[in-house]
Design an enzyme around this catalytic site. Structure first.
Site, PDB file in Angstrom:
ATOM      1  N   GLU A  77       0.801  -1.203   0.000  1.00 45.03           N
ATOM      2  CA  GLU A  77       0.000   0.000   0.000  1.00 45.03           C
ATOM      3  C   GLU A  77       0.849   1.275   0.000  1.00 45.03           C
ATOM      4  O   GLU A  77       0.558   2.225  -0.716  1.00 45.03           O
ATOM      5  CB  GLU A  77      -0.924   0.004   1.220  1.00 45.03           C
ATOM      6  N   ASP A  78       1.898   1.293   0.838  1.00 47.16           N
ATOM      7  CA  ASP A  78       2.646   2.538   1.011  1.00 47.16           C
ATOM      8  C   ASP A  78       3.875   2.661   0.119  1.00 47.16           C
ATOM      9  O   ASP A  78       4.409   3.750  -0.060  1.00 47.16           O
ATOM     10  CB  ASP A  78       3.100   2.684   2.476  1.00 47.16           C
TER      11      ASP A  78
END
Ligand code: MN
Length: 728
Positions: free
Chosen positions: A86-87
């Site tokens: 996600e990051d």
């Protein structure tokens, strides 16, 4: 085993993780752990947390929590990598390549959950639950890693804005706490609850903290003394035990305050003690020793060993007057039960058993999933989920003494389906604690249930209203659907064969000519079976298909008038049969109408076998009267429709009969006995004395049809004292 401490750890490195895993799982894949550690560090480098710390401290703490819960290496590694997709834009494929399929799947599941938009409205919360359950169903470890992630975020929540604190804490209380509880991970559950209280009700939290901090050293002395006293008492009876004491969790004190409507000052029993012994016998022995050494508070003893909670929690609970005349709560359990109580479902992935023997899914998760496919609105789903997350249910015993867990409101039919689909499908009744009960009977905890089956029994539509579990509902629906398909296929084959015969052909001949495929394609079906089902259900008229059969195309014109008529009457008969089956739940079939509301007239109360007539009543559908009913006049006859009894309908009909007898003590019971002896149910009985020493009895009985009524009447007439029996 020490209590879990989930505090944020600032200085923790690879070496710590490795040595902690080694302590319980020496042969783990440490190479993968090391690789994941460096991988996560590389991808998160330069990123910061709200606290100002390096971002990598977060995934490390998450995996440290998973290590405390003694999870397997895939979960620990997924904890380290949980934010890189996600990051940091790493792809799941890359994780799969570098680590393992399981790790990649867990990380993907976590990424999905993080995308769920949480709102406070109930409707959308239901949607969240739905998605969480779907995520869990793939692999329960997803939720456990998510809980560890949430634990660390809650631990460091003071660094974010007030508004965000409230939002995250509320979400934790609404969604993650019930999940942790249902999964039996009590250590995580109570820790999260306390953190929620801290951010949602800071005033209460800090006052409690203050109160507990006050006289802290005094309390510690008291705890130590009590622990020693309990241990000594047990030793007097040569029982070796580990005894621990602590202040209760804030949230549980807070709940008690709310439940009892009292303030801080009145809350007395804030201490909890735990006694751990080697086996179950010793648990009860310890209980006996404690109850004879301290005065137990009546009504506070709970035996979760004999009847565990739904989340597998087992322990004995009691409250006694402690050495200083203060109430203290004592939990008694084995070491094994203690581990299950603290780590719940996480115990499935303990290093010893390994993932292969660990159960990836739980029954209730699967049940929710099945249910998920059958409900239309999220609200209904939420109520089911809430119900399911609510720890507690009905525990019943099989005749052999095995315990089964069922939902609140479960019936013998749910029990039957819980044992086996076949047992459910052929269930005719049940005995609860040795007594016959109807299928609708609601089971209570502690009941012993014995299912009775008959190979002639099959599920019916009304069973869907009787069962509570989604598993049973699904099984019943599947059965009903299959029966209908089988039946339609059989009928369709028969009709098609008959039609073909009148054209001098047969299904066999079509197969020989290769005409089957053009035929079902012409009827826009994907295969022959589907076509047969469509013919059987009346969706497709077989006669119209003839022109699509290449080898018969020319013959289609040669059909005679007689043949046509015969075919038409045959398909009419067929569609009538179909209608009958579709109306299995209706006592009466109305000609020409497939789905009409039918009401049996109260005035004459007809039962199957009686000659009947039906007429249309404004706004009430069709009313069925006995053909000789006086209420039926010339006017209603003009609105009459053709009706007939549905032979498929199997429900009992209530009938009232009057029995006149010579008055004799015990005559009512004699009559009742002969009625029940022929398996006819008595709904009610009214007795009345008549002049001349005669008695009159009005019975409301339930019969299948007219012939059963006749049988009942003649059986009663055979009693010596009976003068007359009449239907009223
Ligand atoms: Mn995270």
């Amino acid at each position: 085993m020490e209590a879990f401490d989930f505090s944020h750890e600032r200085d923790i490195g690879l070496g710590d993780l490795v040595s902690r895993v080694k302590a319980y799982y020496p042969e783990a894949d440490f190479e993968m752990l090391e690789k994941a550690f460096h991988y996560a560090t590389k991808w998160h480098s330069g990123q910061k947390r709200s606290s100002g710390e390096d971002y990598i401290i977060h995934p490390i703490n998450v995996s440290a929590t998973l290590i405390k819960l003694r999870l397997d290496m895939d979960s620990i590694v997924a904890g380290l990598l949980h934010d890189v997709v996600e990051d940091c834009g790493v792809t799941p494929e890359e994780i799969e390549k570098e680590f393992s399929t399981d790790v990649a799947q867990i990380v993907v599941g976590l990424t999905k959950i993080s995308k769920i938009k949480f709102k406070t409205k109930e409707e959308s919360q239901a949607e969240n639950f739905r998605k969480m359950v779907v995520a869990m169903a793939k692999d329960l470890r997803v939720i456990i890693v998510k809980l560890a992630d949430r634990m660390h975020n809650m631990r460091t929540l003071q660094y974010v804005s007030d508004e965000k604190q409230k939002k995250v804490a509320q979400e934790t209380l609404d969604i993650y706490v019930p999940l942790a509880s249902r999964l039996g991970i009590n250590s995580v559950k109570s820790e999260l609850e306390d953190l929620c209280l801290r951010f949602l009700k800071p005033d209460i939290y800090y006052r409690l903290a203050e109160k507990i901090a006050m006289k802290k050293s005094e309390r510690e002395v008291y705890i130590r003394e009590t622990v020693d006293t309990i241990r000594e008492k047990l030793l007097e009876y040569s029982l070796q035990a580990e005894v621990k004491g602590r202040s209760k969790h804030f949230f549980s004190i807070y709940k008690k305050m709310i439940a009892r409507g009292v303030g801080f000052e009145q809350i007395q029993d804030i201490l909890a003690f735990r006694v751990m012994v080697g086996n179950i016998t010793e648990c009860y022995k310890a209980l006996g020793i404690i109850h004879s050494s301290f005065t137990p508070i009546p009504g506070r003893f709970k035996d979760y060993i004999a009847i565990p909670k739904v989340n597998n929690y087992q322990s004995l609970h009691t409250t006694v007057i402690g050495p200083r005349a203060e109430r203290i709560e004592i939990q008694i359990r084995t070491y094994e039960m203690d581990e299950v109580a603290e780590t719940g479902v996480a115990a499935h992935w303990k290093y010893k058993e390994g993932i292969k023997s660990g159960k990836k899914k739980l029954d209730w998760v699967e049940e929710l999933l099945e249910f998920n496919q059958n409900v239309e609105n999220s609200h209904e789903f939420l109520s089911v989920v809430k119900n399911d997350l609510d720890v507690g249910g009905v525990f019943v015993f099989t005749p052999k003494g095995d315990v089964r867990e069922l939902r609140y409101g479960a019936t013998p039919l749910d029990f039957a389906y819980a044992i086996h689909t076949d047992v459910g499908n052929h269930c005719v009744g049940a005995k609860v604690n040795g007594k016959m009960v109807p299928l609708r009977h609601v089971l209570k905890s502690g009941d012993t249930v014995e299912v009775m089956t008959s190979k002639n029994q099959t599920p019916s539509k009304d069973w869907l209203n009787i069962v509570k579990s989604s598993r049973a509902k699904t099984k019943i629906k599947q059965w009903l659907l299959k029966v209908e398909r089988d039946h339609n296929k059989e009928l369709g084959t028969e009709v098609l064969e008959k039609t073909l015969k009148s054209f001098g052909s047969s299904i066999k001949a079509l197969k020989k000519h290769g005409d089957i495929e053009p035929l079902y394609k012409a009827a826009s079906c994907s295969n022959f079976e589907e076509l047969l089902i469509n013919i059987g259900s009346g969706k497709t008229a077989s006669r119209e298909l003839i022109s699509h059969i290449p080898s018969l195309r020319d013959k289609a014109v040669e059909i005679s008038e007689v043949q046509l008529k015969e075919l038409d009457s045959y398909s009419k008969k067929l569609s009538k049969n179909v209608k009958k089956r579709a109306n299995k739940d209706n006592a009466v079939i109305v000609d020409g109408e497939s789905d009409v509301m039918v009401r049996l007239a109260r005035c004459c109360n007809p039962i199957p076998g009686d000659p009947i007539m039906g007429y249309i009543t404004r706004g009430r559908g069709i009313t069925i009267h006995h053909a000789n009913c006086e209420r039926v006049d010339a006017d209603s006859l003009t609105r009459s429709v053709s009706v007939e009894w549905n032979s498929e309908f199997r429900f009992k009909h209530p009938v009232t009969i009057r029995v006149v007898t010579y008055d004799k003590p015990g005559i009512l019971s004699t009559i009742s006995k002969v009625i029940t002896a022929i398996n006819v149910n008595i709904r009610s009985a009214i007795a009345k004395s008549l002049p001349d020493r005669k008695g009159s009895f009005i019975f409301e009985i339930e019969v299948q049809d007219y012939s059963e009524l006749l049988k009942t009447i003649s059986t009663i007439e055979s009693i010596e004292e009976v003068i007359s029996v009449n239907r009223v």
